[in-house]
Design a protein around this motif. Structure first.
Motif, PDB file in Angstrom:
ATOM      1  N   ASP A   1       0.829  -1.208   0.000  1.00 30.20           N
ATOM      2  CA  ASP A   1       0.000   0.000   0.000  1.00 30.20           C
ATOM      3  C   ASP A   1       0.857   1.249   0.000  1.00 30.20           C
ATOM      4  OD1 ASP A   1      -2.336  -1.439   0.092  1.00 30.20           O
ATOM      5  OD2 ASP A   1      -2.406  -1.478   2.283  1.00 30.20           O
ATOM      6  N   PRO A   2       0.392   2.326  -0.633  1.00 31.56           N
ATOM      7  CA  PRO A   2       1.110   3.600  -0.551  1.00 31.56           C
ATOM      8  C   PRO A   2       0.994   4.175   0.855  1.00 31.56           C
ATOM      9  CG  PRO A   2      -1.004   3.909  -1.633  1.00 31.56           C
ATOM     10  CD  PRO A   2      -0.818   2.422  -1.443  1.00 31.56           C
ATOM     11  N   SER A   3       1.938   5.031   1.219  1.00 30.77           N
ATOM     12  CA  SER A   3       1.894   5.650   2.535  1.00 30.77           C
ATOM     13  C   SER A   3       0.675   6.550   2.643  1.00 30.77           C
ATOM     14  CB  SER A   3       3.156   6.483   2.769  1.00 30.77           C
ATOM     15  OG  SER A   3       4.297   5.651   2.757  1.00 30.77           O
ATOM     16  N   PRO A   4      -0.059   6.496   3.762  1.00 33.21           N
ATOM     17  CA  PRO A   4      -1.231   7.356   3.919  1.00 33.21           C
ATOM     18  C   PRO A   4      -0.834   8.802   4.119  1.00 33.21           C
ATOM     19  CG  PRO A   4      -0.787   6.200   5.964  1.00 33.21           C
ATOM     20  CD  PRO A   4       0.158   5.636   4.933  1.00 33.21           C
ATOM     21  N   LEU A   5      -1.663   9.713   3.638  1.00 31.67           N
ATOM     22  CA  LEU A   5      -1.403  11.142   3.751  1.00 31.67           C
ATOM     23  C   LEU A   5      -2.451  11.816   4.621  1.00 31.67           C
ATOM     24  CD1 LEU A   5      -0.307  11.960   0.105  1.00 31.67           C
ATOM     25  CD2 LEU A   5       1.102  11.498   2.102  1.00 31.67           C
ATOM     26  N   GLN A   6      -3.047  11.054   5.523  1.00 31.17           N
ATOM     27  CA  GLN A   6      -4.003  11.600   6.476  1.00 31.17           C
ATOM     28  C   GLN A   6      -3.875  10.788   7.753  1.00 31.17           C
ATOM     29  OE1 GLN A   6      -5.266  10.168   3.450  1.00 31.17           O
ATOM     30  NE2 GLN A   6      -5.131   8.229   4.544  1.00 31.17           N
ATOM     31  N   ASP A   7      -4.457  11.278   8.844  1.00 31.23           N
ATOM     32  CA  ASP A   7      -4.307  10.599  10.127  1.00 31.23           C
ATOM     33  C   ASP A   7      -5.017   9.255  10.148  1.00 31.23           C
ATOM     34  OD1 ASP A   7      -2.740  12.600  11.125  1.00 31.23           O
ATOM     35  OD2 ASP A   7      -4.390  13.667  12.081  1.00 31.23           O
ATOM     36  N   PHE A   8      -6.164   9.143   9.505  1.00 30.48           N
ATOM     37  CA  PHE A   8      -6.860   7.863   9.430  1.00 30.48           C
ATOM     38  C   PHE A   8      -7.837   7.882   8.269  1.00 30.48           C
ATOM     39  CE2 PHE A   8      -8.780  10.504  12.771  1.00 30.48           C
ATOM     40  CZ  PHE A   8     -10.037  10.734  12.238  1.00 30.48           C
ATOM     41  N   CYS A   9      -8.288   6.700   7.862  1.00 27.01           N
ATOM     42  CA  CYS A   9      -9.242   6.558   6.768  1.00 27.01           C
ATOM     43  C   CYS A   9     -10.186   5.424   7.138  1.00 27.01           C
ATOM     44  CB  CYS A   9      -8.513   6.266   5.457  1.00 27.01           C
ATOM     45  SG  CYS A   9      -9.617   6.069   4.045  1.00 27.01           S
ATOM     46  N   VAL A  10     -11.380   5.756   7.604  1.00 24.16           N
ATOM     47  CA  VAL A  10     -12.345   4.766   8.070  1.00 24.16           C
ATOM     48  C   VAL A  10     -13.033   4.119   6.873  1.00 24.16           C
ATOM     49  CG1 VAL A  10     -14.418   4.393   9.459  1.00 24.16           C
ATOM     50  CG2 VAL A  10     -12.707   6.070  10.192  1.00 24.16           C
ATOM     51  N   ALA A  11     -12.998   2.786   6.813  1.00 24.79           N
ATOM     52  CA  ALA A  11     -13.624   2.075   5.695  1.00 24.79           C
ATOM     53  C   ALA A  11     -15.130   2.289   5.723  1.00 24.79           C
ATOM     54  CB  ALA A  11     -13.306   0.585   5.786  1.00 24.79           C
ATOM     55  N   ILE A  12     -15.725   2.402   4.542  1.00 29.68           N
ATOM     56  CA  ILE A  12     -17.159   2.647   4.444  1.00 29.68           C
ATOM     57  C   ILE A  12     -17.727   1.813   3.299  1.00 29.68           C
ATOM     58  CG2 ILE A  12     -16.882   4.649   2.922  1.00 29.68           C
ATOM     59  CD1 ILE A  12     -19.215   5.943   4.458  1.00 29.68           C
ATOM     60  N   ALA A  13     -18.921   1.267   3.489  1.00 33.31           N
ATOM     61  CA  ALA A  13     -19.508   0.376   2.492  1.00 33.31           C
ATOM     62  C   ALA A  13     -20.303   1.132   1.442  1.00 33.31           C
ATOM     63  CB  ALA A  13     -20.400  -0.662   3.188  1.00 33.31           C
ATOM     64  N   GLU A  14     -20.836   2.293   1.800  1.00 32.46           N
ATOM     65  CA  GLU A  14     -21.717   3.040   0.893  1.00 32.46           C
ATOM     66  C   GLU A  14     -20.935   4.145   0.185  1.00 32.46           C
ATOM     67  OE1 GLU A  14     -24.015   4.225  -1.496  1.00 32.46           O
ATOM     68  OE2 GLU A  14     -24.969   2.682  -0.240  1.00 32.46           O
ATOM     69  N   PRO A  15     -20.722   4.019  -1.137  1.00 32.54           N
ATOM     70  CA  PRO A  15     -19.915   5.001  -1.867  1.00 32.54           C
ATOM     71  C   PRO A  15     -20.447   6.427  -1.791  1.00 32.54           C
ATOM     72  CG  PRO A  15     -20.275   3.029  -3.181  1.00 32.54           C
ATOM     73  CD  PRO A  15     -21.152   2.911  -1.990  1.00 32.54           C
ATOM     74  N   LYS A  16     -21.767   6.602  -1.683  1.00 30.07           N
ATOM     75  CA  LYS A  16     -22.309   7.968  -1.700  1.00 30.07           C
ATOM     76  C   LYS A  16     -21.864   8.779  -0.481  1.00 30.07           C
ATOM     77  CE  LYS A  16     -26.785   7.095   0.589  1.00 30.07           C
ATOM     78  NZ  LYS A  16     -26.539   7.999   1.710  1.00 30.07           N
ATOM     79  N   ASP A  17     -21.425   8.089   0.581  1.00 29.33           N
ATOM     80  CA  ASP A  17     -20.951   8.771   1.777  1.00 29.33           C
ATOM     81  C   ASP A  17     -19.428   8.848   1.840  1.00 29.33           C
ATOM     82  OD1 ASP A  17     -23.530   9.190   2.776  1.00 29.33           O
ATOM     83  OD2 ASP A  17     -23.585   7.169   3.644  1.00 29.33           O
ATOM     84  N   ALA A  18     -18.758   8.450   0.771  1.00 29.38           N
ATOM     85  CA  ALA A  18     -17.300   8.372   0.788  1.00 29.38           C
ATOM     86  C   ALA A  18     -16.673   9.691   0.348  1.00 29.38           C
ATOM     87  CB  ALA A  18     -16.829   7.248  -0.122  1.00 29.38           C
ATOM     88  N   VAL A  19     -15.400   9.849   0.664  1.00 31.58           N
ATOM     89  CA  VAL A  19     -14.601  10.978   0.180  1.00 31.58           C
ATOM     90  C   VAL A  19     -13.347  10.412  -0.459  1.00 31.58           C
ATOM     91  CG1 VAL A  19     -15.421  12.586   1.943  1.00 31.58           C
ATOM     92  CG2 VAL A  19     -13.381  11.224   2.383  1.00 31.58           C
ATOM     93  N   PHE A  20     -12.683  11.234  -1.272  1.00 29.80           N
ATOM     94  CA  PHE A  20     -11.456  10.782  -1.899  1.00 29.80           C
ATOM     95  C   PHE A  20     -10.360  10.663  -0.847  1.00 29.80           C
ATOM     96  CE2 PHE A  20     -11.678  10.637  -6.540  1.00 29.80           C
ATOM     97  CZ  PHE A  20     -12.962  11.099  -6.747  1.00 29.80           C
ATOM     98  N   VAL A  21      -9.609   9.549  -0.874  1.00 26.79           N
ATOM     99  CA  VAL A  21      -8.474   9.378   0.028  1.00 26.79           C
ATOM    100  C   VAL A  21      -7.445  10.465  -0.274  1.00 26.79           C
ATOM    101  CG1 VAL A  21      -6.584   7.852   0.706  1.00 26.79           C
ATOM    102  CG2 VAL A  21      -8.856   6.918   0.259  1.00 26.79           C
ATOM    103  N   ASN A  22      -6.903  11.030   0.793  1.00 28.82           N
ATOM    104  CA  ASN A  22      -5.940  12.128   0.740  1.00 28.82           C
ATOM    105  C   ASN A  22      -6.588  13.451   0.362  1.00 28.82           C
ATOM    106  OD1 ASN A  22      -4.027  10.292   1.449  1.00 28.82           O
ATOM    107  ND2 ASN A  22      -3.220  10.008  -0.605  1.00 28.82           N
ATOM    108  N   GLY A  23      -7.913  13.452   0.188  1.00 33.70           N
ATOM    109  CA  GLY A  23      -8.657  14.695   0.111  1.00 33.70           C
ATOM    110  C   GLY A  23      -8.438  15.545  -1.114  1.00 33.70           C
ATOM    111  N   LYS A  24      -7.878  15.001  -2.181  1.00 31.14           N
ATOM    112  CA  LYS A  24      -7.588  15.812  -3.356  1.00 31.14           C
ATOM    113  C   LYS A  24      -8.159  15.173  -4.622  1.00 31.14           C
ATOM    114  CE  LYS A  24      -5.133  18.760  -1.014  1.00 31.14           C
ATOM    115  NZ  LYS A  24      -5.621  20.129  -0.790  1.00 31.14           N
ATOM    116  N   PHE A  25      -8.811  15.994  -5.431  1.00 33.25           N
ATOM    117  CA  PHE A  25      -9.172  15.606  -6.786  1.00 33.25           C
ATOM    118  C   PHE A  25      -8.027  16.017  -7.706  1.00 33.25           C
ATOM    119  CE2 PHE A  25     -13.175  16.270  -4.609  1.00 33.25           C
ATOM    120  CZ  PHE A  25     -13.951  15.206  -5.023  1.00 33.25           C
ATOM    121  N   CYS A  26      -7.910  15.410  -8.854  1.00 37.84           N
ATOM    122  CA  CYS A  26      -6.856  15.746  -9.806  1.00 37.84           C
ATOM    123  C   CYS A  26      -7.423  16.537 -10.980  1.00 37.84           C
ATOM    124  CB  CYS A  26      -6.173  14.483 -10.332  1.00 37.84           C
ATOM    125  SG  CYS A  26      -5.189  13.626  -9.091  1.00 37.84           S
ATOM    126  N   LYS A  27      -6.796  17.662 -11.257  1.00 32.71           N
ATOM    127  CA  LYS A  27      -7.172  18.485 -12.406  1.00 32.71           C
ATOM    128  C   LYS A  27      -6.803  17.766 -13.712  1.00 32.71           C
ATOM    129  CE  LYS A  27      -6.272  22.980 -12.428  1.00 32.71           C
ATOM    130  NZ  LYS A  27      -5.523  24.264 -12.531  1.00 32.71           N
TER     131      LYS A  27
END
Length: 221
Positions: free
Chosen positions: A24-50
Motif C-alpha cells: 500500500d502507498p503511505s497514507p497522507l491523512q491521520d486515518f481513513c475509516v472504511a465505508i460500504a456506501e460510496p455515496k458517503d465516501a470521500v477521496f483518500v488524501n482529500g484531493k481531486f486531480c485536475k
C-alpha cells in the motif's frame, strides 16, 4: 539438486518482488475509516486531480519564502509551509518544503512528522538540533549546526531545533511527503480537545494533578 534449489530461489525472489510492488502507498491523512456506501465516501488524501491539459505554471508555483515569518510568539519561531495545500502541483509527488524562522533563543518545540523524513539546512545563525530514538533506548542524537550545515530527522521520531545564538536564525527543510503532518508533543498531550484525563496524565508523567492542570491551562485552546 543444484538447479532445483536455484529455481526455488528465483521463485522466492519473484514472489518477494511482487509483494513489494503490491504494498500500500503511505497514507497522507491521520486515518481513513472504511465505508460500504460510496455515496458517503470521500477521496483518500482529500484531493481531486485536475485535467492535466488544464494545468498551468501557477499550479506548481509559490512565492513568499523570502519573507521572514512572525516569531513574536511564546516559542519564538515560525514555520512557513510549502506543501500540497499551498502548491497544488505537489499532489502525489511526495515532497514538500518549509521555511523556519527563529527569534534569538527561539525554539521549534519537540514534534514529529508522522508521514515524512525531514532534511534541514541552516541558512543563517546557529541551531542546537536533535531527535530521540524509539523505545526502549530513547537515545538523544543531537548537534549544534551552523550556516550551511545539514541534519536529517528520521520519519516519525520526536525532534526539535533551538536557536542558540543572540541573533535571528533561518533554516529551510525538505520533507518526503506532500502532506507530512505535524504533531507538537506538548500541544497534543496537554492541549487536546476534549482534554485527556488528568488522572491519566498525572500517572503517565508521575506528577501531581495540579501540575497537569497548570499545563493544560497553558496549552488549552
Amino acid at each position: 539438486m543444484g538447479s532445483k534449489y536455484f529455481v526455488v530461489f528465483l521463485t522466492l525472489c519473484a514472489l518477494a518482488s511482487s509483494l513489494v510492488l503490491a504494498s500500500d502507498p503511505s497514507p497522507l491523512q491521520d486515518f481513513c475509516v472504511a465505508i460500504a456506501e460510496p455515496k458517503d465516501a470521500v477521496f483518500v488524501n482529500g484531493k481531486f486531480c485536475k485535467n492535466p491539459k488544464l494545468a498551468t505554471a501557477d499550479d506548481f508555483f509559490l512565492k513568499g519564502l523570502n519573507i521572514p515569518g512572525d516569531t513574536s510568539n511564546p516559542q519564538g519561531s515560525n514555520v512557513t509551509q510549502a506543501n500540497v495545500a499551498q502548491i497544488p502541483g505537489l499532489n502525489t509527488l511526495g515532497i514538500s518544503l518549509v521555511r523556519i524562522d527563529y527569534a534569538p533563543y527561539g525554539l521549534n518545540p519537540p514534534h514529529t512528522h508522522p508521514r515524512a523524513t525531514e532534511v534541514l539546512q541552516v541558512v543563517y545563525g546557529s541551531l542546537y538540533v536533535g531527535f530521540v530514538t524509539s523505545n526502549p533506548e530513547n537515545r538523544l542524537i543531537s548537534k549544534v549546526l551552523y550556516e550551511g550545515d545539514v541534519f536529517v530527522f528520521p520519519v516519525g521520531l520526536i525532534h526539535f531545533q533551538f536557536n542558540v545564538g543572540k541573533t535571528p536564525a533561518v533554516a529551510f527543510a525538505g520533507l518526503s511527503s506532500q502532506n507530512p503532518g505535524v504533531i507538537t508533543i506538548a500541544n497534543a498531550v496537554f492541549g487536546s480537545n476534549p482534554p485527556i484525563s488528568d488522572d491519566v496524565l498525572a500517572k503517565a508523567f508521575q506528577v501531581d494533578k495540579k501540575v497537569v492542570d497548570l499545563l493544560q491551562a497553558q496549552f488549552s485552546k
